[in-house]
Design an enzyme around this catalytic site. Structure first.
Site, PDB file in Angstrom:
ATOM      1  N   ASP A 104       0.813  -1.214   0.000  1.00 51.93           N
ATOM      2  CA  ASP A 104       0.000   0.000   0.000  1.00 51.93           C
ATOM      3  C   ASP A 104       0.847   1.264   0.000  1.00 51.93           C
ATOM      4  O   ASP A 104       0.672   2.145  -0.847  1.00 51.93           O
ATOM      5  CB  ASP A 104      -0.935   0.010   1.213  1.00 51.93           C
ATOM      6  CG  ASP A 104      -2.067  -0.991   1.093  1.00 51.93           C
ATOM      7  OD1 ASP A 104      -1.816  -2.116   0.628  1.00 51.93           O
ATOM      8  OD2 ASP A 104      -3.202  -0.659   1.466  1.00 51.93           O
TER       9      ASP A 104
ATOM     10  N   SER B 153      -4.864  -8.834   8.697  1.00 51.26           N
ATOM     11  CA  SER B 153      -4.040  -7.631   8.777  1.00 51.26           C
ATOM     12  C   SER B 153      -3.326  -7.609  10.130  1.00 51.26           C
ATOM     13  O   SER B 153      -3.920  -7.953  11.150  1.00 51.26           O
ATOM     14  CB  SER B 153      -4.926  -6.394   8.627  1.00 51.26           C
ATOM     15  OG  SER B 153      -4.187  -5.216   8.831  1.00 51.26           O
TER      16      SER B 153
ATOM     17  N   ARG C  59       0.666   5.367  18.202  1.00 49.77           N
ATOM     18  CA  ARG C  59       0.369   6.379  17.188  1.00 49.77           C
ATOM     19  C   ARG C  59       0.839   7.786  17.550  1.00 49.77           C
ATOM     20  O   ARG C  59       1.395   8.489  16.701  1.00 49.77           O
ATOM     21  CB  ARG C  59      -1.133   6.366  16.843  1.00 49.77           C
ATOM     22  CG  ARG C  59      -1.585   5.080  16.152  1.00 49.77           C
ATOM     23  CD  ARG C  59      -0.709   4.769  14.943  1.00 49.77           C
ATOM     24  NE  ARG C  59      -1.102   3.574  14.237  1.00 49.77           N
ATOM     25  CZ  ARG C  59      -0.367   2.483  14.126  1.00 49.77           C
ATOM     26  NH1 ARG C  59       0.822   2.433  14.711  1.00 49.77           N
ATOM     27  NH2 ARG C  59      -0.776   1.440  13.447  1.00 49.77           N
TER      28      ARG C  59
ATOM     29  N   ASP D 240      -6.946   4.325  13.070  1.00 52.86           N
ATOM     30  CA  ASP D 240      -5.625   4.925  12.901  1.00 52.86           C
ATOM     31  C   ASP D 240      -5.655   6.230  12.126  1.00 52.86           C
ATOM     32  O   ASP D 240      -4.853   7.131  12.386  1.00 52.86           O
ATOM     33  CB  ASP D 240      -4.676   3.933  12.223  1.00 52.86           C
ATOM     34  CG  ASP D 240      -4.121   2.915  13.195  1.00 52.86           C
ATOM     35  OD1 ASP D 240      -4.221   3.150  14.412  1.00 52.86           O
ATOM     36  OD2 ASP D 240      -3.598   1.882  12.754  1.00 52.86           O
TER      37      ASP D 240
END
Length: 427
Positions: A27, A191, A106, A135
């Site tokens: 990606d 994932s 994050r 996210d």
């Protein structure tokens, strides 16, 4: 409203410099090339938060794809000290179970990317988060808080991008056409997101909540059925609610450095199968999702911290602090780490930890963490006061009035509902 990359591309000329959060996967590699097509100079950025990637290989791939520079920042220690330790102080668990491994990373990653923006005099940041997950919110809110004038380019929320790339097949075809190195192996049917605190698994075969997670999915932890037959007994010392040392009471290993301490507990918890969680949680944007997590060190530390906290903290203060812990978990999960309310919550929690110090002895064994003992110079436990054999500084007769006063509202509650002593309603 900021002009889209495609619109700006039609106007000709370079569009400036963008820092892309880059993993080296399909990606973000396609996004890197696409941004260049749109007229941007791209600096690829990777945050090392303990995921164990091959950063030299990622660098080569980024430069081959056309990045003008590649930056990797080692943020492991910052991640532990600035993000994980406050979560331990808070006993943070989102919806009572999730230890926030991804959510805690994050703000750390975002802080790093804004540093790169300033170092390279960039005008924008970009990322590969989808438009359905948490996210995107965490990343973008953190970037805006740290750099209010920053532009964010989120391709998976831009029609010109997601209409062009409607699935992995389209990405693979684009990669082949642009000489983007493809993954050597087939991706797992789920994932994953990993860092030194945890690994998360979602999507793919896990989207069916009644489908058990495959037995081979776990990478940080051993199956408890196959873990060692000998338990690991540890002594964990806290000061102001922060772990400062771990001692293995068997082989006498001692760890005091924050990063080494955390990694060591990952090792112990991993081999004993501690920290596996399978939940359906509520995403911030309103949908439920199923996640499978491994968080061995976090599970050990929060279990031990809760014990020393209850041993040293006043009852009424702890009730308030439990409410703050809930707020902290929600604020962190929803991406508000750098918000005024989350900073206030963290300050209050930190204040509550002033007397949370001492040692806790735990046994880690076959998927569980058992509390064995604790000691603290700040203990509020009075052995004489609580003893069944010594009266101490306490008059038992005082309990009569205490109970009668507290019974008043219960009697009135039942009287107003016409209930007799036998529990039968009066006519």
């Amino acid at each position: 409203m900021a002009e889209s990359p495609s619109k700006r591309a039609q106007n000709g000329g370079k569009k400036g410099k963008v820092v892309l959060a880059y993993s080296g996967g399909l990606d973000t590699s396609c996004i890197l090339v696409w941004l260049i097509e749109e007229g941007y100079d791209v600096v690829a950025y990777t945050a090392d938060v303990g995921q164990g990637d091959d950063y030299d290989a990622i660098r080569k791939k980024a430069m081959k794809c056309g990045a003008i520079d590649y930056v990797v920042k080692d943020l492991k220690r910052d991640f532990v000290v600035e993000n994980i330790w406050p979560a331990v102080q808070a006993n943070a668990k989102y919806e009572d179970r999730y230890l926030l491994g991804t959510a805690l990373a994050r703000p750390c990653i975002s802080k790093g990317i804004i540093e790169v923006v300033k170092e390279h005099n960039a005008q924008a940041v970009s990322h590969g988060a989808t438009g359905k997950g948490n996210d995107q919110v965490r990343f973008e809110l953190s970037c805006y808080a740290l750099h209010p004038s920053i532009e964010i380019i989120a391709p998976w929320k831009m029609p010109e991008f997601y209409n062009r790339f409607q699935g992995r097949k389209d990405l693979f075809e684009y990669a082949a056409a642009h000489d983007i190195p493809l993954p050597v192996t087939t991706s797992a049917p789920w994932s994953m997101d990993g860092n030194l605190m945890h690994i998360s698994y979602e999507a793919g075969v896990l989207e069916d909540p009644k489908h058990e997670a495959p037995v081979d999915i776990y990478q940080m932890t051993t199956d408890p059925d196959k873990s060692p037959s000998k338990p690991d007994k540890l002594e964990i010392e806290f000061k102001k609610g922060i772990p400062v040392s771990v001692t293995h009471l068997g082989d006498k290993t001692v760890k005091t450095d924050p990063l080494e301490l955390f990694l060591y507990l990952n090792e112990i918890g991993g081999r004993q199968g501690v920290g596996r969680i399978d939940i359906v949680e509520n995403r911030y944007i309103g949908m439920k999702s199923r996640g499978v997590y491994e968080c061995p060190a976090g599970e050990i530390l929060i279990t031990a911290h809760m014990d020393i906290e209850s041993f040293t903290m006043d009852k009424a203060v702890r009730r308030i602090k439990q409410t703050l812990s809930l707020r902290f978990s929600e604020q962190c999960y929803e991406g508000y780490w750098y918000s005024p309310e989350c900073e206030f919550t963290r300050d209050c929690i930190d204040r509550s930890q002033e007397c949370v110090e001492g040692k806790v002895t735990v046994t880690v064994y076959k998927g569980h963490v058992y509390i064995n003992a604790r000691e603290s110079a700040q203990s509020l436990y009075n052995e004489e006061l609580v003893s069944m054999d010594v009266k101490g500084d306490y008059e038992p007769v005082d309990a009569l009035g205490f109970i009668k006063v507290n019974a008043v509202r219960l009697k009135e509650y039942r009287r107003l509902r016409g209930v007799t002593f036998a529990g039968e309603a009066t006519k």
